[in-house]
Structure formats: structure tokens, C-alpha cells
Design a protein around this motif. Structure first.
Motif, mmCIF file in Angstrom:
data_model
loop_
_atom_site.group_PDB
_atom_site.id
_atom_site.type_symbol
_atom_site.label_atom_id
_atom_site.label_comp_id
_atom_site.label_asym_id
_atom_site.label_seq_id
_atom_site.Cartn_x
_atom_site.Cartn_y
_atom_site.Cartn_z
ATOM 1 N N ALA A 191 34.158 6.119 67.892
ATOM 2 C CA ALA A 191 33.318 4.927 68.573
ATOM 3 C C ALA A 191 33.869 3.981 69.163
ATOM 4 N N SER A 249 27.697 13.048 56.275
ATOM 5 C CA SER A 249 28.290 11.686 56.043
ATOM 6 C C SER A 249 30.112 11.944 55.668
ATOM 7 N N PHE A 250 30.283 13.095 55.069
ATOM 8 C CA PHE A 250 31.680 13.483 54.726
ATOM 9 C C PHE A 250 32.550 13.629 55.839
ATOM 10 N N SER A 251 32.070 13.737 57.021
ATOM 11 C CA SER A 251 33.115 14.196 58.275
ATOM 12 C C SER A 251 33.043 12.945 58.900
ATOM 13 N N PHE A 252 32.182 12.045 58.724
ATOM 14 C CA PHE A 252 32.254 10.773 59.856
ATOM 15 C C PHE A 252 33.460 9.977 59.445
ATOM 16 N N PRO A 253 33.663 9.297 60.416
ATOM 17 C CA PRO A 253 34.897 8.362 60.030
ATOM 18 C C PRO A 253 34.604 7.279 59.152
ATOM 19 N N PRO A 254 35.597 6.683 58.418
ATOM 20 C CA PRO A 254 35.370 5.809 57.397
ATOM 21 C C PRO A 254 35.013 4.441 58.064
ATOM 22 N N LEU A 255 34.463 3.588 57.109
ATOM 23 C CA LEU A 255 33.736 2.308 57.589
ATOM 24 C C LEU A 255 34.852 1.402 58.084
ATOM 25 N N GLY A 256 34.753 0.654 59.094
ATOM 26 C CA GLY A 256 35.712 -0.122 59.790
ATOM 27 C C GLY A 256 37.183 0.547 60.301
ATOM 28 N N ASP A 257 37.204 1.659 60.619
ATOM 29 C CA ASP A 257 38.451 2.306 60.964
ATOM 30 C C ASP A 257 38.515 2.006 62.534
ATOM 31 N N LEU A 273 22.092 14.631 55.907
ATOM 32 C CA LEU A 273 22.674 13.400 56.252
ATOM 33 C C LEU A 273 24.014 13.049 55.252
#
Lengths: 141, 276
Positions: free
Chosen positions: B33, B20-28, B16
Motif C-alpha cells: 500500500a 491478518s497473518f499474511s498482511f504486512p506488519p504495521l508501519g512497514d 479476518l
């Protein structure tokens, strides 16, 4: 460490900390489901896992500088144009609204099964139940 | 076993963390999505359904099928709890406790003794004796009507503020559960019997599905509320708004009744006699 590197690191943490918190919650829930002996503790672990997933969906719905997905000035809104960047993503909220109710329903069924098991075996400890099951089997033979 | 579980969970966490490093940053706002269909909901939702609360609009209109079967899932859960736990045969009680209401004296009536049933002076109390608490009793009784009014507000104002059938239904169910906790299960099942909860839970789902089939009968698709415009004498967009309200009422009824039903079955282990 000089200031720009520190600021970069801080930006990185702010961009990702939600995923790390959710991963920690998921690990707690998964560990409780696998390793705990008591059935109610397993059910609590399942609920923590579900909560982590709900938080994950809600956190990916956020947008910076956006408000909740309710159109401001409701019925007068035709006059001004609506920008998608001003409102948070409603879709994950909808999905999780129903997921919360389903998690309550699964919790209810799981607890009902636990009550049934307690009535039959008078314990909720998994190893005690397994011992009794084995004893029942050898009695049948 | 515990060690294997710990190692497995750590591996899971590492995967996990790595992903998480390849997920989009929070609030982008440009995260995958937050694009595609979500932008259309925000831009056109108000125009197409006349409901400012987009969560309600998406829940009951765009994703009406999903919500209908979600309601079916919780009805199935309520019925599953009923079938797993409900027992109609009474367990022979060792003894029963009755309290004299005026003086607070407790009578212990052994098996076979004459019980003061239907007496105005005595009331039956649970086997696991809890002291009578006037403050808890009266405070809960005073709060319940206001909480129920708030629950109805949450259901009916779901078009314009955070709320809707699921939330309001859960609040309404919680008020009855509050009564059951602060008093006892017997007096609560007299106020809100099991039969009522079973009837309301299926009636709520019937309202939802019935709204959908009414649209079908009026010559449109299932759950396409714009077909109701002819029945309600409004334009098709307002008809969507009213259709969403109907559906939310159904969901609220079903959810509140099922919450209460599950609580009754769990708290008394299916005997509806003594419980929390």
C-alpha cells in the motif's frame, strides 16, 4: 519461556495488533447489524463497521519513523530532496477523508428513514414493525 | 436468530484473524500500500502543485473526480433527507408555551387562544419544556464566532496544515448546530434559514464543477487547474494551488450547508417548528 522467544512474540503482536483490534470492531458492528432488534442500534452497528474500515485504511498508511504527509519547510523544499520514507502515505488519508463524510451522509439518510418509520409505526423495534406489516397485509386481503 | 448471528460473526472474525497473518506488519514502509503511486505523490506532489499538504493536493487535484462526486453524494444525501422528512403542513398543536422574558413566568396557551406572536416581552419555548439557562445560552453565543473563524482558518490554511474543505465545512456546520442545540430551532432557522442552506449546498458544488468546466473551456482537461494560469496570471504550478483553493472553498460551503440542513430535518422531523 526464554527471552528471545518472548521478544519474537512481542514483535509479532506489535506488527499485527492493529488488524486484530479492527477485526474486533468489525465483528461488533456486524453483530449489531444482524442481531439487534432496534433500528437505531442497527444504524450504530453500521457506523461502528464503517469506523473499523476507516481505521484499517489509516493504519496501513503508517510508516515507522515517518511524519504526517505535509512537506517540511513548504516552499523552500526544492533545495533539499524529499524521501518517500519520511512521510506517511497520503492516499489512504484522502480516501478516508471522503469516506468519513460519506459515512455521515449515510448516517443522516438512515436516521431520516428511521424517523419516517417511527412516524408511521410508532416503534423502532423490528419485530413490532413486522407484526404491524403482516396485520396490514391481512387487512388488505 | 441471535445464535446464528453470533456464529456467523465468529466465523467472519476467524477469517479476518487468519488473513491478518499474511498482511504486512504495521508501519512497514515497503508494504504494497505504501509503494507505487504513493511514493510519486510524496516525491513530486510539491513540485507539481506547490501545495505542501499532500493530502490536500491528492484530494483536490490528483483525485479531483473522486472528490467532486463525493461532494455530489453528500448533496444527494441532504436532498434525500429533505424529501423523506420535510412536511409543510403544521400539526395542530394542543397548546403552546410562552415565557415572559423578564420574570420567567410560563404561559400555557390552549388551542384557539390568542398567542403573543411578535411580542417583545414573550418568547415561544418548546413543548418539551427545558429550563432557561443563561450560562449555556451566552457561552454558546460567545463561542460561535470564534469557532466559525477557526472553521474558515481550517478551510483556507488547508494547503499548509492539516485541514481543508471537508474538515472546515464540518466545523462551520457544527457551530450552527451548537446554536440550535443551546437555544432552539426556530431562532436558529431565523439566523440561518433552510433556503440559505439549500442554496449554499448547491452553490458549493457549482463552484467545484464550475472550476472544473472553466479548465475545460480554457482548452485543457476537466479539473486540470493548470489551464487557469492564463486567467489568474500565475505560472501553471501556482495555478494548480489556486485551483485547489477554489475547489476547497466549494467543498467547505457544500459540506457545512448540508450538515446544517440534515440536522434541521432530523431534529424537527421535517417540521422546522420544535426540535432539539
Amino acid at each position: 519461556m526464554d527471552a528471545p522467544v518472548l521478544a519474537d512474540m512481542l514483535d509479532f503482536v506489535i506488527a499485527k495488533y492493529n488488524y486484530w483490534g479492527i477485526a474486533a470492531l468489525m465483528m461488533i458492528g456486524l453483530y449489531a447489524m444482524i442481531a439487534k432488534n432496534n433500528l437505531v442500534k442497527k444504524i450504530i452497528g453500521m457506523n461502528i463497521f464503517q469506523t473499523a474500515i476507516i481505521l484499517f485504511f489509516i493504519s496501513i498508511a503508517t510508516k515507522w519513523d515517518a511524519t504526517i504527509p505535509i512537506i517540511i519547510h513548504g516552499h523552500g523544499a526544492h533545495a533539499h530532496s524529499i524521501h518517500a520514507a519520511d512521510y506517511m502515505n497520503p492516499l489512504p488519508h484522502v480516501l478516508m477523508l471522503t469516506a468519513i463524510v460519506v459515512s455521515v451522509a449515510t448516517l443522516g439518510v438512515a436516521l431520516a428513514l428511521a424517523v419516517g418509520i417511527f412516524q408511521r409505526y410508532e416503534t423502532l423495534e423490528e419485530d413490532n414493525i413486522l407484526e404491524q406489516l403482516k396485520a396490514d397485509e391481512s387487512n388488505l386481503r | 436468530m441471535k445464535r446464528f448471528a453470533f456464529i456467523g460473526v465468529l466465523l467472519f472474525g476467524a477469517v479476518l484473524l487468519y488473513s491478518s497473518f499474511s498482511f504486512p506488519p504495521l508501519g512497514d514502509p515497503h508494504a504494497p500500500a505504501n509503494r507505487h503511486v504513493s511514493d510519486d505523490y510524496i516525491r513530486d506532489g510539491m513540485k507539481e502543485t506547490a501545495v505542501p499538504n499532500l493530502v490536500t493536493a491528492v484530494l483536490a487535484d490528483y483525485r479531483g473526480y473522486d472528490t467532486m462526486f463525493e461532494a455530489t453524494v453528500i448533496l444527494a444525501a441532504g436532498i434525500a433527507c429533505f424529501f423523506l422528512l420535510r412536511r409543510y403542513r403544521r400539526k395542530p398543536a394542543q397548546h403552546r408555551l410562552y415565557r415572559h422574558i423578564d420574570t420567567g413566568v410560563i404561559l400555557i396557551i390552549e388551542q384557539g387562544g390568542k398567542e403573543p406572536v411578535d411580542s417583545k416581552e414573550f418568547e415561544r419555548i418548546d413543548y418539551h419544556w427545558v429550563p432557561f439557562d443563561l450560562v449555556v445560552n451566552k457561552a454558546a453565543g460567545l463561542m460561535v464566532p470564534f469557532l466559525q473563524l477557526f472553521a474558515l482558518y481550517v478551510i483556507f490554511h488547508g494547503h499548509h496544515s492539516p485541514g481543508g474543505g471537508f474538515q472546515g465545512g464540518v466545523i462551520f456546520g457544527a457551530t450552527v448546530i451548537l446554536l440550535a442545540i443551546s437555544r432552539d430551532l426556530r431562532s436558529t432557522t431565523r439566523l440561518f434559514p433552510e433556503r440559505t442552506s439549500a442554496f449554499l449546498s448547491s452553490a458549493g458544488l457549482f463552484i467545484y464543477a464550475g472550476t472544473g468546466f472553466a479548465c475545460l473551456l480554457l482548452g485543457s482537461n476537466l479539473l486540470d487547474y493548470s489551464a487557469l494560469a492564463r486567467l489568474l496570471a500565475v505560472d501553471p504550478v501556482m495555478a494548480r494551488s489556486h485551483g485547489i483553493l477554489l475547489v476547497e472553498i466549494g467543498v467547505g460551503m457544500a459540506v457545512s450547508a448540508i450538515m446544517i440542513w440534515i440536522y434541521y430535518n432530523l431534529a424537527s422531523a421535517g417540521r422546522y417548528d420544535e426540535g432539539l
